[in-house]
Design a protein around this motif. Structure first.
Motif, mmCIF file in Angstrom:
data_model
loop_
_atom_site.group_PDB
_atom_site.id
_atom_site.type_symbol
_atom_site.label_atom_id
_atom_site.label_comp_id
_atom_site.label_asym_id
_atom_site.label_seq_id
_atom_site.Cartn_x
_atom_site.Cartn_y
_atom_site.Cartn_z
ATOM 1 N N ASP A 251 30.939 -14.027 -7.023
ATOM 2 C CA ASP A 251 31.222 -14.812 -5.831
ATOM 3 C C ASP A 251 30.323 -14.355 -4.682
ATOM 4 O OD1 ASP A 251 33.174 -15.974 -7.329
ATOM 5 O OD2 ASP A 251 34.806 -14.804 -6.474
ATOM 6 N N ALA A 252 29.828 -15.313 -3.939
ATOM 7 C CA ALA A 252 28.959 -15.007 -2.796
ATOM 8 C C ALA A 252 29.828 -14.797 -1.560
ATOM 9 C CB ALA A 252 27.985 -16.148 -2.561
ATOM 10 N N LEU A 253 29.610 -13.698 -0.869
ATOM 11 C CA LEU A 253 30.358 -13.397 0.346
ATOM 12 C C LEU A 253 29.796 -14.236 1.492
ATOM 13 C CD1 LEU A 253 32.493 -11.557 1.705
ATOM 14 C CD2 LEU A 253 30.609 -10.009 2.232
ATOM 15 N N LEU A 254 30.627 -15.110 2.044
ATOM 16 C CA LEU A 254 30.207 -15.952 3.158
ATOM 17 C C LEU A 254 30.453 -15.254 4.495
ATOM 18 C CD1 LEU A 254 31.546 -19.444 2.057
ATOM 19 C CD2 LEU A 254 29.268 -18.474 1.733
ATOM 20 N N LYS A 255 31.599 -14.579 4.612
ATOM 21 C CA LYS A 255 31.951 -13.937 5.883
ATOM 22 C C LYS A 255 32.946 -12.821 5.609
ATOM 23 C CE LYS A 255 32.661 -14.077 10.505
ATOM 24 N NZ LYS A 255 31.668 -13.869 11.500
ATOM 25 N N LYS A 256 32.695 -11.676 6.197
ATOM 26 C CA LYS A 256 33.667 -10.581 6.154
ATOM 27 C C LYS A 256 34.413 -10.616 7.475
ATOM 28 C CE LYS A 256 34.306 -5.806 5.007
ATOM 29 N NZ LYS A 256 35.699 -6.025 4.845
ATOM 30 N N THR A 257 35.717 -10.776 7.400
ATOM 31 C CA THR A 257 36.547 -10.846 8.599
ATOM 32 C C THR A 257 37.219 -9.482 8.813
ATOM 33 O OG1 THR A 257 38.449 -11.632 7.342
ATOM 34 C CG2 THR A 257 36.979 -13.305 8.237
ATOM 35 N N PRO A 258 37.790 -9.260 10.002
ATOM 36 C CA PRO A 258 38.428 -7.959 10.246
ATOM 37 C C PRO A 258 39.572 -7.647 9.280
ATOM 38 C CG PRO A 258 38.154 -9.154 12.305
ATOM 39 C CD PRO A 258 37.754 -10.088 11.211
ATOM 40 N N TRP A 259 40.244 -8.657 8.779
ATOM 41 C CA TRP A 259 41.399 -8.432 7.911
ATOM 42 C C TRP A 259 41.200 -8.956 6.494
ATOM 43 C CZ3 TRP A 259 44.921 -5.310 9.979
ATOM 44 C CH2 TRP A 259 44.959 -5.201 11.360
ATOM 45 N N GLY A 260 39.987 -9.373 6.141
ATOM 46 C CA GLY A 260 39.780 -9.913 4.801
ATOM 47 C C GLY A 260 38.363 -10.403 4.607
ATOM 48 N N TRP A 261 38.202 -11.457 3.797
ATOM 49 C CA TRP A 261 36.884 -12.011 3.521
ATOM 50 C C TRP A 261 36.977 -13.480 3.123
ATOM 51 C CZ3 TRP A 261 37.722 -13.646 -1.317
ATOM 52 C CH2 TRP A 261 38.465 -12.862 -2.186
ATOM 53 N N LEU A 262 35.806 -14.122 3.125
ATOM 54 C CA LEU A 262 35.657 -15.506 2.682
ATOM 55 C C LEU A 262 34.516 -15.517 1.680
ATOM 56 C CD1 LEU A 262 36.393 -18.554 3.072
ATOM 57 C CD2 LEU A 262 34.507 -18.627 4.713
ATOM 58 N N LYS A 263 34.788 -15.977 0.461
ATOM 59 C CA LYS A 263 33.783 -15.998 -0.594
ATOM 60 C C LYS A 263 33.673 -17.394 -1.184
ATOM 61 C CE LYS A 263 34.274 -11.212 -2.089
ATOM 62 N NZ LYS A 263 34.525 -10.323 -3.242
ATOM 63 N N ALA A 264 32.513 -17.663 -1.804
ATOM 64 C CA ALA A 264 32.295 -18.954 -2.462
ATOM 65 C C ALA A 264 31.898 -18.703 -3.901
ATOM 66 C CB ALA A 264 31.212 -19.736 -1.741
ATOM 67 N N SER A 265 32.602 -19.347 -4.819
ATOM 68 C CA SER A 265 32.218 -19.328 -6.226
ATOM 69 C C SER A 265 31.556 -20.662 -6.528
ATOM 70 C CB SER A 265 33.436 -19.094 -7.115
ATOM 71 O OG SER A 265 34.304 -20.197 -7.064
ATOM 72 N N ILE A 266 31.302 -20.937 -7.789
ATOM 73 C CA ILE A 266 30.641 -22.185 -8.166
ATOM 74 C C ILE A 266 31.520 -23.387 -7.825
ATOM 75 C CG2 ILE A 266 29.786 -23.524 -10.119
ATOM 76 C CD1 ILE A 266 28.947 -20.890 -11.387
ATOM 77 N N GLU A 267 32.824 -23.254 -8.052
ATOM 78 C CA GLU A 267 33.720 -24.403 -7.872
ATOM 79 C C GLU A 267 34.655 -24.296 -6.671
ATOM 80 O OE1 GLU A 267 35.887 -24.866 -11.472
ATOM 81 O OE2 GLU A 267 34.110 -25.365 -12.638
ATOM 82 N N ARG A 268 34.824 -23.091 -6.115
ATOM 83 C CA ARG A 268 35.844 -22.910 -5.092
ATOM 84 C C ARG A 268 35.357 -22.075 -3.922
ATOM 85 N NH1 ARG A 268 40.830 -24.436 -6.668
ATOM 86 N NH2 ARG A 268 41.131 -24.820 -8.858
ATOM 87 N N LYS B 45 37.021 -19.180 -1.569
ATOM 88 C CA LYS B 45 38.169 -18.280 -1.639
ATOM 89 C C LYS B 45 38.306 -17.505 -0.337
ATOM 90 C CE LYS B 45 37.211 -17.602 -6.502
ATOM 91 N NZ LYS B 45 36.853 -16.615 -7.531
ATOM 92 N N ARG B 46 39.535 -17.392 0.109
ATOM 93 C CA ARG B 46 39.823 -16.656 1.340
ATOM 94 C C ARG B 46 40.888 -15.622 1.048
ATOM 95 N NH1 ARG B 46 43.481 -18.552 6.211
ATOM 96 N NH2 ARG B 46 43.442 -16.569 7.285
ATOM 97 N N HIS B 47 40.681 -14.420 1.547
ATOM 98 C CA HIS B 47 41.645 -13.345 1.346
ATOM 99 C C HIS B 47 41.937 -12.693 2.689
ATOM 100 C CE1 HIS B 47 43.663 -9.929 -0.473
ATOM 101 N NE2 HIS B 47 42.931 -9.142 0.284
ATOM 102 N N THR B 48 43.211 -12.500 2.970
ATOM 103 C CA THR B 48 43.634 -11.814 4.189
ATOM 104 C C THR B 48 44.734 -10.833 3.814
ATOM 105 O OG1 THR B 48 43.158 -13.760 5.519
ATOM 106 C CG2 THR B 48 44.572 -12.105 6.504
#
Length: 106
Positions: free
Chosen positions: A49-66, A68-71
């Motif tokens: 998964d490609a990391l789009l943005k690292k946030t203070p409490w998590g991250w935002l990633k992009a895979s081929i189809e989706r 993904k956001r994690h907090t």
């Protein structure tokens, strides 16, 4: 009693190197010869998964189809603090998605 087993050369080469070969051993239906058929186990190759943005409490990633956001928030915060952090994270993720869309569309 000696039994002869039909084994392919590639399988025999792996056995000579001391490696383990998974497969199935069976009696051939037509010839009656005991045959070893090695499994074709290929490692699964998938894109990370490609990391789009690292946030203070998590991250935002992009895979081929989706996308993904994690907090992850600590439990010791009060409810209003958690809600404020989630709202802030939403804004950061939205901005990152817009920036990513603009970069991809150019």
């Amino acid at each position: 009693m000696k039994k002869y087993i039909a084994i392919e050369e590639e399988v025999l080469a792996r056995l000579v190197l001391g490696k383990c070969v998974e497969g199935r051993l069976f009696r051939d239906k037509w010839t009656g010869v005991i045959t070893f058929n090695a499994y074709n186990r290929q490692p699964r190759v998938r894109q990370k998964d490609a990391l789009l943005k690292k946030t203070p409490w998590g991250w935002l990633k992009a895979s081929i189809e989706r996308v993904k956001r994690h907090t992850s928030l600590p439990k010791d915060l009060s409810l209003p603090e958690k809600l404020a952090i989630l709202d802030e994270e939403n804004e950061l993720v939205k901005q990152a998605l817009v920036e990513n869309y603009m970069i991809e569309s150019v």
